[in-house]
Design a protein around this motif. Structure first.
Motif, mmCIF file in Angstrom:
data_model
loop_
_atom_site.group_PDB
_atom_site.id
_atom_site.type_symbol
_atom_site.label_atom_id
_atom_site.label_comp_id
_atom_site.label_asym_id
_atom_site.label_seq_id
_atom_site.Cartn_x
_atom_site.Cartn_y
_atom_site.Cartn_z
ATOM 1 N N UNK A 131 -54.007 6.532 23.995
ATOM 2 C CA UNK A 131 -53.631 6.203 25.356
ATOM 3 C C UNK A 131 -52.402 5.312 25.367
ATOM 4 N N UNK A 132 -51.445 5.659 26.211
ATOM 5 C CA UNK A 132 -50.248 4.855 26.412
ATOM 6 C C UNK A 132 -49.522 5.376 27.646
ATOM 7 N N UNK A 133 -48.575 4.608 28.175
ATOM 8 C CA UNK A 133 -47.810 5.104 29.340
ATOM 9 C C UNK A 133 -47.128 6.446 29.078
ATOM 10 N N UNK A 134 -46.508 6.605 27.904
ATOM 11 C CA UNK A 134 -45.812 7.866 27.612
ATOM 12 C C UNK A 134 -46.781 9.044 27.466
ATOM 13 N N UNK A 135 -48.004 8.777 27.060
ATOM 14 C CA UNK A 135 -48.995 9.858 26.907
ATOM 15 C C UNK A 135 -49.646 10.234 28.236
#
Length: 137
Positions: A131-135
């Motif tokens: 999980x991350x902003x780019x994902x």
């Protein structure tokens, strides 16, 4: 009635609590080698290595075709895995989670969540999330 059942079910769910100290250290002693192996398999595009510690349910849910698709998605957005730090160990009901902050080639601070079942002496992986902003785009 359906709304009442949903509200009742939400009220019965276990809350996630953080584990500290010696208990967290014991969990990490088992989780770190699983994470090392899985992330090496991710970088090497090696499903056999990546899935070595999967529970039977995980192997069924994340077969080699799904691995290739998920790997390509993650790799195209954040790149290959580089390192991790700051693990947090939590428990909810019958499960223990280890959440690492990871650095990938194009994004720092990617959360990788590994979920294990309490009492499983084989330390099989029962859940995995990146999980991350780019994902999330």
């Amino acid at each position: 009635l359906l709304i009442l059942l949903a509200v009742t079910a939400c009220g019965c769910m276990d809350r996630e609590s953080v584990i500290y100290g010696d208990e967290a250290a014991r969990v990490l002693a088992c989780a770190d080698p699983v994470a090392d192996n899985l992330l090496a398999g991710f970088n090497e595009d090696n499903y056999t290595k990546y899935s070595r510690d999967f529970s039977p349910e995980m192997k069924q849910a994340l077969d080699e075709a799904a691995f290739e698709q998920n790997r390509e998605y993650v790799k195209s957005r954040v790149g290959l895995y580089e390192s991790r730090r700051a693990p947090v160990v939590t428990e909810t009901g019958d499960y223990i989670a280890v959440i690492y902050k990871a650095t990938f080639e194009r994004e720092d601070g990617v959360d990788i969540r590994f979920v294990f079942k309490k009492g499983d002496e084989a330390h099989q992986l029962h859940g995995l999330w990146f999980n991350s902003p780019k994902l999330r785009r």
